[in-house]
Scaffold this active site. Structure first.
Site, PDB file in Angstrom:
ATOM      1  N   TRP A 193      47.341  15.333   0.002  1.00 32.19           N
ATOM      2  CA  TRP A 193      47.721  14.496  -1.959  1.00 32.19           C
ATOM      3  C   TRP A 193      47.970  13.000  -0.993  1.00 32.19           C
ATOM      4  CZ3 TRP A 193      51.936  12.614   0.763  1.00 32.19           C
ATOM      5  CH2 TRP A 193      52.407  13.844   1.685  1.00 32.19           C
ATOM      6  N   ASN A 194      47.435  13.222   0.416  1.00 29.14           N
ATOM      7  CA  ASN A 194      47.632  11.841   1.190  1.00 29.14           C
ATOM      8  C   ASN A 194      46.566  10.663   0.884  1.00 29.14           C
ATOM      9  OD1 ASN A 194      46.292  13.616   2.821  1.00 29.14           O
ATOM     10  ND2 ASN A 194      47.158  12.177   5.038  1.00 29.14           N
ATOM     11  N   LYS A 217      39.467  22.628  -5.425  1.00 31.32           N
ATOM     12  CA  LYS A 217      41.067  22.317  -5.804  1.00 31.32           C
ATOM     13  C   LYS A 217      41.494  21.402  -5.296  1.00 31.32           C
ATOM     14  CE  LYS A 217      44.688  24.298  -3.999  1.00 31.32           C
ATOM     15  NZ  LYS A 217      45.253  22.774  -4.011  1.00 31.32           N
ATOM     16  N   GLY A 272      44.603  19.722   5.577  1.00 29.03           N
ATOM     17  CA  GLY A 272      46.227  20.243   4.874  1.00 29.03           C
ATOM     18  C   GLY A 272      47.416  20.345   6.695  1.00 29.03           C
ATOM     19  N   SER A 273      47.836  21.152   5.840  1.00 27.85           N
ATOM     20  CA  SER A 273      48.682  21.963   6.925  1.00 27.85           C
ATOM     21  C   SER A 273      47.758  22.570   7.936  1.00 27.85           C
ATOM     22  CB  SER A 273      49.592  22.998   6.850  1.00 27.85           C
ATOM     23  OG  SER A 273      50.076  23.956   6.357  1.00 27.85           O
ATOM     24  N   GLU A 294      40.341  20.293   8.946  1.00 25.90           N
ATOM     25  CA  GLU A 294      41.645  19.477   9.723  1.00 25.90           C
ATOM     26  C   GLU A 294      42.419  19.709   9.252  1.00 25.90           C
ATOM     27  OE1 GLU A 294      42.043  15.580   8.459  1.00 25.90           O
ATOM     28  OE2 GLU A 294      43.576  15.590   9.342  1.00 25.90           O
ATOM     29  N   CYS A 328      47.335  12.740   8.848  1.00 24.43           N
ATOM     30  CA  CYS A 328      47.182  13.412   9.682  1.00 24.43           C
ATOM     31  C   CYS A 328      47.158  12.679  11.482  1.00 24.43           C
ATOM     32  CB  CYS A 328      46.440  14.417   9.413  1.00 24.43           C
ATOM     33  SG  CYS A 328      46.823  15.337   8.298  1.00 24.43           S
ATOM     34  N   GLU A 432      54.947  17.308  13.727  1.00 21.77           N
ATOM     35  CA  GLU A 432      54.373  16.679  12.087  1.00 21.77           C
ATOM     36  C   GLU A 432      55.047  15.773  11.488  1.00 21.77           C
ATOM     37  OE1 GLU A 432      50.886  17.527  10.253  1.00 21.77           O
ATOM     38  OE2 GLU A 432      49.870  15.762  10.489  1.00 21.77           O
ATOM     39  N   GLU A 509      34.029  15.736  10.645  1.00 22.05           N
ATOM     40  CA  GLU A 509      33.958  15.234   9.189  1.00 22.05           C
ATOM     41  C   GLU A 509      33.254  14.209   9.530  1.00 22.05           C
ATOM     42  OE1 GLU A 509      37.400  16.650   6.906  1.00 22.05           O
ATOM     43  OE2 GLU A 509      35.867  17.206   6.054  1.00 22.05           O
TER      44      GLU A 509
HETATM   45  C1  SIN Z   1      44.264  12.200   7.146  1.00 24.93           C
HETATM   46  O1  SIN Z   1      45.505  11.673   7.091  1.00 24.93           O
HETATM   47  O2  SIN Z   1      44.393  13.963   6.962  1.00 24.93           O
HETATM   48  C2  SIN Z   1      42.732  11.815   7.453  1.00 24.93           C
HETATM   49  C3  SIN Z   1      42.972  10.519   7.543  1.00 24.93           C
HETATM   50  C4  SIN Z   1      41.919   9.229   7.883  1.00 24.93           C
HETATM   51  O3  SIN Z   1      41.050   9.589   7.386  1.00 24.93           O
HETATM   52  O4  SIN Z   1      41.811   8.341   8.509  1.00 24.93           O
END
Ligand code: SIN
Length: 528
Positions: A193-194, A217, A272-273, A294, A328, A432, A509
């Site tokens: 969701w971020n 999803k 995600g986590s 990731e 992240c 984190e 990616e």
């Molecule tokens: C992420 O927080 O998973 C991605 C951050 C980004 O693409 O800069």
């Protein structure tokens, strides 16, 4: 079964009494979503159903997930609570579509992705508004995310036409050897969701460019950006079944398991986590799927005494407080050399105390809410734990209470925080935080700080500020991470290889990441 929105809504409201109960549930749901408006210029981008084989669908049992605005706690709308049956159908649809989509030319796929890229830019205001409403980030950040998100489509459109094979000089006489690249097949895409938009296109772009079809999803907290993007993909002309969307929350365990174990799915990609990544990794091993993950981060951000301190403060703010600290790659541990520690800490604290938290749609807001109560609880736990172990609060340190006078309109706001002298054994130093907390830690030598920075099972990103060119090389090489920012707190772009080492993930990616969605086939030509 297809439920085209407008005509059926009318039909249901007139004839509802003669329909079975399950249809009545759907009718009520459709009538209520008919009332919903989120203030888009093009309200038809506000989709509230999943998509399978080109049809917008409700859950078979009519169940729904409520989606709320974290800045106000108001309900924005609902999406279907889909489950195993819908997931199987989506995988089947993607398998059927793969037969034809994989045979399109790279140029055709390039052109369709470029159309989608342009449609995203044309609709960027609506997409950004939707993103702010469901995620909470400011409109400025949301606009930035939409541009970032679209850039993956442009980049991978351009990569699609360059998936060359090789002509390999043969060591055996009378044999010639070549390789070609082929799409892996159906891909399962699971996103957080971020970044409700960019984490989709970062995976969807290369998948479609390679000739794969997908089942996505999206996160239950922020499904509308994904659904709007999918609607634009349909308008761009991407054929039915190439993109399928399964929205789910309560049934996520069943849906995730199916996506990772169904034989027809050839690749799983997840952001995600780390805990969830490990679980999906284990499930995906049952049929030896290709994967790219990731996962979590715990990024160090180091300020050496030879740094430009103003630049380091700006970099720390950009890195730490993007998305109110919910990325992240954001700095989790900020190490500052003792000779410049007090100066850096006071300059950072002054800037952070000027932040204005609030609804991301308001123009004065610099930082939005956290996504939900669980996120607030984690940040609160980390701050309290650090303070109990001796850290000092320079700014913030607590939840913000809603009041008509402070612009805070829900319980999802945590004050932007700067903590000083955070000890190495604090939870914050090891996990984190995913919130607006800058944790400062003093160090004396380069050797010491490299040990501290690498003392974590995570290895996504690392940052440092120094003007000594020798040190820049040494530290960049020594940090155990997939991505390093030297003299910058901002590293993300579509063109760079994004990904981590250690328990922060597998695969890359962006950049040449299309290869993660392709297989290399070797062909020997004998009998020459
Ligand atoms: C992420 O927080 O998973 C991605 C951050 C980004 O693409 O800069």
């Amino acid at each position: 079964m297809r439920f085209p929105s407008q005509p059926l809504r009318v039909a249901f409201s007139r004839r509802a009494p003669s329909y079975p109960a399950v249809y009545l549930v759907r009718a009520r749901r459709m009538a209520s979503s008919a009332k919903t408006t989120v203030g888009l210029k093009d309200e038809t981008l506000f989709k509230t159903q999943g998509l399978i084989a080109g049809k917008w669908l409700d859950a078979k049992d009519g169940a729904v997930i409520k989606v709320t605005n974290p800045a106000t706690d108001e309900e924005l709308g609902t999406v279907p609570e889909m489950g195993l049956a819908e997931t199987k159908e989506a995988i089947d649809a993607a398998s059927v579509a793969f037969r034809t989509w994989s045979k399109t030319t790279a140029k055709e796929r390039h052109d369709l992705l470029m159309k989608l890229f342009k449609l995203m830019l044309e609709n960027s205001e609506d997409l950004a508004r939707l993103l702010t409403l469901e995620n909470g980030k400011t409109l400025t950040e949301a606009k930035g995310e939409v541009i970032y998100s679209a850039s993956f489509l442009e980049w991978f459109a351009e990569e699609a036409v360059r998936t060359y094979g090789e002509n390999i000089p043969s060591s055996i006489p009378h044999i010639r050897s070549i390789t070609l690249k082929q799409p892996v097949g159906v891909c399962a895409i699971l996103t957080p969701w971020n970044f409700p938009s960019a984490m989709i296109t970062r995976k969807l772009g290369p998948a479609l460019a390679a000739g794969c079809t997908v089942v996505i999803k999206p996160p239950p907290e922020t499904p509308f950006s994904c659904l709007a993007l999918t609607e634009l993909a349909r308008r761009a002309g991407i054929p039915d079944g190439v993109i399928n969307i399964v929205t789910t929350q309560k049934n996520v365990v069943d849906v995730g398991k199916e996506l990772c174990t169904n034989k027809a799915v050839k690749k799983v990609t997840f952001t995600g986590s780390t805990a969830v990544a490990k679980h999906l990794y284990a499930l995906s091993s049952s049929t030896m799927k290709k994967i790219s993950f990731e996962a979590g981060g715990n990024s160090p951000f180091i300020v050496f005494d030879d740094a430009d301190i103003d630049a380091a403060v700006e970099g720390a703010i950009a890195c730490k407080f993007r998305g109110s600290g919910q990325t992240c790659v954001c700095a989790n541990r900020i190490y500052v050399q003792s000779t410049v520690y007090a100066d850096f800490a006071s300059r950072l604290a002054a800037k952070v105390s000027a932040f204005r938290m609030g609804n991301g749609l308001e123009k004065d807001t610099t930082h939005g809410p956290l996504i939900h109560e669980r996120a607030i609880e984690k940040v609160e736990r980390h701050v309290n734990d650090a303070v109990e172990r001796g850290a000092q609060v320079l700014v913030g340190g607590k939840r913000l209470q809603p009041s008509p006078n402070n612009g805070i309109t829900s319980s999802n706001f945590f004050a932007p925080t700067v903590l000083s002298d955070v000890p190495a054994d604090a939870q914050l130093s090891n996990e984190e935080t995913f919130g607006p907390v800058a944790a400062l830690i003093q160090f004396d030598t380069e050797e010491e700080v490299i040990k501290l920075a690498n003392n974590t099972e995570y290895g996504l990103a690392g940052y440092f500020y120094s003007r000594d060119v020798g040190r820049v090389w040494r530290v960049a090489e020594a940090l155990e991470v997939g991505m390093v920012g030297t003299n910058t707190g901002t590293i993300s772009q579509a063109v760079i290889p994004f990904g981590g080492v250690k328990e922060s993930g597998l695969g890359r990616e962006g950049s040449h990441g299309i290869i993660e969605y392709m297989q290399t086939k070797y062909i020997a030509f004998g009998g020459l």
